[in-house]
Design a protein around this motif. Structure first.
Motif, PDB file in Angstrom:
ATOM      1  N   UNK A   1     -12.061   2.295   2.197  1.00 14.56           N
ATOM      2  CA  UNK A   1     -11.062   1.861   1.224  1.00 14.56           C
ATOM      3  C   UNK A   1      -9.658   1.955   1.824  1.00 14.56           C
TER       4      UNK A   1
ATOM      5  N   UNK B   1       2.773   3.319   7.318  1.00 16.60           N
ATOM      6  CA  UNK B   1       2.142   3.327   6.012  1.00 16.60           C
ATOM      7  C   UNK B   1       1.005   4.337   6.058  1.00 16.60           C
ATOM      8  N   UNK B   2       0.536   4.766   4.902  1.00 16.74           N
ATOM      9  CA  UNK B   2      -0.685   5.573   4.876  1.00 16.74           C
ATOM     10  C   UNK B   2      -1.847   4.605   5.103  1.00 16.74           C
TER      11      UNK B   2
ATOM     12  N   UNK C   1      -2.746  12.035   1.462  1.00 14.76           N
ATOM     13  CA  UNK C   1      -1.343  12.453   1.440  1.00 14.76           C
ATOM     14  C   UNK C   1      -0.447  11.234   1.327  1.00 14.76           C
ATOM     15  N   UNK C   2       0.653  11.422   0.601  1.00 12.39           N
ATOM     16  CA  UNK C   2       1.586  10.322   0.333  1.00 12.39           C
ATOM     17  C   UNK C   2       2.948  10.681   0.871  1.00 12.39           C
ATOM     18  N   UNK C   3       3.621   9.692   1.425  1.00  7.07           N
ATOM     19  CA  UNK C   3       4.910   9.943   2.048  1.00  7.07           C
ATOM     20  C   UNK C   3       6.024   9.289   1.229  1.00  7.07           C
TER      21      UNK C   3
ATOM     22  N   UNK D   1     -17.505  14.986  -0.061  1.00 10.38           N
ATOM     23  CA  UNK D   1     -17.059  13.775   0.618  1.00 10.38           C
ATOM     24  C   UNK D   1     -16.847  14.105   2.099  1.00 10.38           C
TER      25      UNK D   1
ATOM     26  N   UNK E   1      -7.158  10.631   3.806  1.00 19.27           N
ATOM     27  CA  UNK E   1      -5.956   9.818   3.602  1.00 19.27           C
ATOM     28  C   UNK E   1      -5.377   9.990   2.198  1.00 19.27           C
TER      29      UNK E   1
ATOM     30  N   UNK F   1      -9.889   4.967  10.001  1.00 20.45           N
ATOM     31  CA  UNK F   1     -10.329   6.346   9.810  1.00 20.45           C
ATOM     32  C   UNK F   1     -11.617   6.323   9.010  1.00 20.45           C
TER      33      UNK F   1
ATOM     34  N   UNK G   1       0.788  -1.231   0.000  1.00 21.03           N
ATOM     35  CA  UNK G   1       0.000   0.000   0.000  1.00 21.03           C
ATOM     36  C   UNK G   1       0.815   1.273   0.000  1.00 21.03           C
ATOM     37  N   UNK G   2       2.066   1.196  -0.442  1.00 24.88           N
ATOM     38  CA  UNK G   2       2.876   2.413  -0.432  1.00 24.88           C
ATOM     39  C   UNK G   2       3.018   3.007  -1.826  1.00 24.88           C
TER      40      UNK G   2
ATOM     41  N   UNK H   1      -6.451   8.362  -6.201  1.00 23.96           N
ATOM     42  CA  UNK H   1      -6.738   6.925  -6.158  1.00 23.96           C
ATOM     43  C   UNK H   1      -8.197   6.711  -6.535  1.00 23.96           C
ATOM     44  N   UNK H   2      -8.453   5.537  -7.078  1.00 23.19           N
ATOM     45  CA  UNK H   2      -9.793   5.194  -7.504  1.00 23.19           C
ATOM     46  C   UNK H   2     -10.330   4.163  -6.511  1.00 23.19           C
ATOM     47  N   UNK H   3     -11.210   4.594  -5.630  1.00 22.08           N
ATOM     48  CA  UNK H   3     -11.768   3.648  -4.664  1.00 22.08           C
ATOM     49  C   UNK H   3     -12.841   2.836  -5.360  1.00 22.08           C
ATOM     50  N   UNK H   4     -12.758   1.536  -5.200  1.00 23.50           N
ATOM     51  CA  UNK H   4     -13.744   0.658  -5.843  1.00 23.50           C
ATOM     52  C   UNK H   4     -14.564  -0.028  -4.758  1.00 23.50           C
ATOM     53  N   UNK H   5     -15.870   0.180  -4.812  1.00 22.18           N
ATOM     54  CA  UNK H   5     -16.761  -0.485  -3.862  1.00 22.18           C
ATOM     55  C   UNK H   5     -17.613  -1.470  -4.635  1.00 22.18           C
TER      56      UNK H   5
END
Lengths: 310, 444
Positions: free
Chosen positions: B390, B59-60, A151-153, A247, A149, B386, A76-77, A83-87
């Motif tokens: 997803x 991780x995020x 932000x990316x590190x 959202x 969520x 949170x 997950x990094x 991002x495309x959230x898929x439900x």
């Protein structure tokens, strides 16, 4: 040292408390940019989104996002700003998938801006939530506070193999390890459009003149981008739609991204009850409570009827 | 306030003997801990700085992990020092005298570990000085709205005042040591004692100044950990955004601090038997009462934390609580924490048990583990759940994080063991105060 100073009539001269008061009045008040030129806003029509992922790809190409490899993506990094959230709703073959493209929402009262101790993230005069890479010291506070969520590190200093480093955009900084990054609404393009407008002798950027990479590459035109301060712009018109929602709107972060709800018959319609994701989308629209969504999704996997947590 | 009066010369002999006579076993233990801290703490951290934060399990969205848990834990360990030295000084509590110095030393080294964990936690630790508000040519200022900035000031203030308070209290002791040691020690203590003569005026000023310092740092007992808790309470994350956090964290910090002091005193007594004359059952009895009281308050606040979450009854909060309490393996950890911090300390009700150092020490080790788990159940766990499902994520620390967490303990012990051989761990003059009026003219 004979430095000339501009003469100000003593009658016009402001005292220091007055000047501080003026500065505070103009600074960090939510919505202060409305006095300025632009309020950049994105409208995402979920009815048009088919989940192709070209927005994500375009974002990687435009913003020099590093490609981190299989093992890192597996945990997950990945570095995608969008991002495309898929439900997934229902069971195969009677299945429906809903897509939700999520990027930085550029909140007007952003939780991340509160958290940063060094002003690496702040609100600029265009209503954008901007990230100063060189200023970041890596306390993770902004990403922890972010409810989306997004932000990316930079876990490592990522390298591009030759000759791939030659395709990097010169307008976007390459980030080193230990700093946070996120969607900037393609601020380099906005800057370019402003410069073009200035060169043409115009004061304002025309509607449709600037689009972020995701909006430009979307084949169905789901992503619109423009200035909400201009009442005639495409986003202003779309923002009046009855399908609009923000959202996690109940957190009162006042996002600059507006979603238009997908219009679709629920999968397992029953009288008086909405089902699964349709209900979940309503929930997001009306209450912003997304854990309901999760339960709805989980439950619809097993059970056929579900009232969506209302 | 032991029953038997001890001569001042015997006190000097005991306390100086502890500092100057060091057996090979002591050196071996220090070397062992120093080597362990090198292997477990400095080398993994070096690797992390060279390679990047990617070596951790962060991780995020689980961006605050074991390092921040340890940060809060060590602030907690550092907390009892101020309470014992300042708050109990002002209230003239008699049993603080022989344990205060040890607790203050623990505070100092606890805060050093805290500072190290701030560095370890950061993505670019070499830029920490950017959080210092000072005018520079870069024309950049800091964000005073940020709870992280509050931390910088809170911990900076706490560290500075702890060092001053600790050093100031030691000045009369350095004067005693100056007359009773030779070689480099004599030179060091002569320098540090600031020509202390022990006149009435000096004692008067010393007493006044200690009272002033004590009243100055007393608010820190409450403020430091409240501010640390605001790192979490000021966010919108469901498991963090709770108004009960400030008293909850302060109580937890004092609880773990007192447990830490008890463990430290027990090890000192066991390692150097003459200390048994000064740290008596009376001290264990009093400390036990405080721990018992703190456990009750802690239990109440834990219940309140959960109840307020349940009372809100919004889906994100419910999911956060379910993940914390009912899911595997956090549920087991949660109930283990309840056992160590709420049930086990009930043995302190019985005076016969709370004056038994061995039993007390085991209970205190369990309390320390429980308090660490409390922080663990708050910090990474809340981030796992949170808002957007997803992005729900499970956090597992990596070997580097675990090694650094363990290594911090060994590094703390190393520092502490070196320190107590150079700086007195029991206050000479306060121990003598315990014994009443002077019987001989020599001494302080």
């Amino acid at each position: 040292m004979s430095k000339k100073t501009k003469y100000i009539d003593p009658a016009d001269r402001k005292t220091i408390p007055e000047r501080i008061k003026d500065q505070l009045a103009a600074y960090r008040v939510p919505g202060y940019y409305e006095k300025f030129d632009y309020h950049w806003t994105m409208v995402i029509d979920l009815d048009r989104c088919n989940g192709c992922g070209s927005c994500t790809t375009a974002c990687y190409a435009e913003n020099n996002l590093p490609v981190v490899g299989k093992s890192e993506v597996g945990i997950g990094r990945h570095m995608g700003w969008l991002r495309l959230e898929r439900y997934v709703e229902g069971e195969y073959p009677d299945v429906k998938v809903r897509f939700l493209p999520v990027m930085c929402q550029h909140c007007d009262s952003a939780p991340c801006e509160l958290g940063c101790p060094v002003y690496a993230t702040y609100h600029n005069q265009d209503g954008l939530n901007v990230q100063v890479y060189n200023r970041c010291v890596g306390t993770y506070t902004c990403a922890t506070y972010c409810p989306y969520d997004v932000r990316r590190f930079n876990w490592y200093t990522y390298k591009w193999d030759t000759p791939l480093e030659q395709q990097l955009s010169p307008e976007v900084t390459i980030r080193e390890m230990g700093i946070m990054e996120k969607c900037s609404f393609c601020i380099q393009r906005i800057r370019g459009a402003k410069d073009t407008a200035k060169d043409d002798g115009r004061r304002r950027v025309k509607d449709g003149e600037v689009s972020p990479a995701c909006g430009q590459s979307c084949p169905t035109g789901a992503i619109s981008f423009g200035d909400l301060n201009d009442p005639k712009s495409r986003v202003s018109i779309l923002a009046k739609s009855k399908r609009r929602y923000n959202l996690l709107g109940d957190l009162n972060t006042r996002p600059s991204v507006i979603y238009l709800r997908r219009v679709q018959e629920p999968l397992h319609a029953s009288a008086g009850h909405e089902t699964g994701m349709a209900a979940a989308h309503n929930t997001i629209a009306e209450h912003g409570s997304t854990a309901d969504t999760a339960h709805a999704i989980k439950d619809t996997h097993g059970k056929k009827t579900q009232d969506g947590g209302h | 306030m032991s029953e038997t009066k001890i001569a001042y010369s015997d006190i000097n002999k005991d306390l100086i003997g502890f500092m100057t006579k060091t057996g090979w076993r002591y050196y071996a233990v220090v070397a062992l801990f120093a080597a362990a801290s090198l292997v477990c703490f400095w080398i993994p951290w070096g690797i992390q700085v060279m390679v990047g934060q990617g070596v951790t399990g962060l991780n995020v969205p689980n961006l605050w992990g074991l390092y921040l848990v340890n940060f809060i834990f060590w602030v907690g360990v550092a907390h009892a020092g101020t309470l014992i030295s300042a708050m109990l000084y002002i209230t003239k509590t008699p049993w603080r005298r022989s344990i205060a110095r040890g607790a203050e030393t623990m505070t100092l080294f606890g805060l050093i570990i805290v500072t190290l964990f701030i560095f370890i936690h950061m993505g670019r630790p070499w830029n920490l000085y950017w959080t210092m508000p000072y005018p520079s040519t870069r024309m950049i200022w800091t964000n005073f709205q940020s709870p992280i900035m509050f931390d910088v000031f809170a911990i900076g203030t706490y560290f500075t005042s702890s060092v001053i308070f600790l050093f100031f209290g030691m000045i009369p002791d350095f004067a005693v040591l100056k007359h009773n040691t030779t070689g480099w020690r004599k030179e060091l203590y002569t320098l540090l004692s600031f020509n202390w003569k022990g006149t009435d005026t000096q004692w008067f000023i010393h007493g006044r100044a200690t009272m002033l310092f004590a009243s100055f740092i007393m608010p820190l007992v409450v403020s430091v950990h409240s501010i640390v808790s605001w790192d979490f309470a000021l966010s919108v994350v469901p498991g963090y955004s709770k108004t009960v956090f400030a008293p909850y964290f302060v109580t937890g910090a004092l609880l773990s601090g007192f447990a830490g002091v008890t463990i430290m005193l027990t090890i000192l007594r066991w390692g150097y038997p003459p200390f048994k004359k000064y740290i008596t059952e009376y001290h264990y009895d009093s400390m036990g009462k405080v721990i018992l009281l703190l456990c009750f308050v802690w239990t109440y606040l834990t219940a309140m934390e959960i109840l307020t979450g349940l009372y809100a009854n919004i889906s994100v909060e419910n999911e956060s609580l379910r993940y914390k309490i009912l899911s595997w393996p956090h549920g087991y950890l949660f109930f283990f924490m309840l056992f160590t911090n709420s049930v086990l300390p009930l043995i302190y009700i019985f005076k016969r048990i709370r004056t038994k150092p061995a039993v007390v020490m085991i209970a205190c080790i369990f309390i320390m583990i429980g308090m660490w788990l409390e922080r663990f159940l708050i910090v990474p766990n809340a981030l796992s759940r949170k808002f957007l499902p997803w992005m729900w994520h499970e956090y597992f620390p990596t070997l580097v994080e675990i090694l650094i967490s363990v290594g911090a303990v060994t590094f703390f012990i190393t520092l502490f063991m070196i320190s107590i051989k150079i700086f007195p761990v029991l206050s000479f003059f306060e121990v003598k105060e315990d014994q009443g009026v002077p019987m001989k003219k020599e001494g302080h």
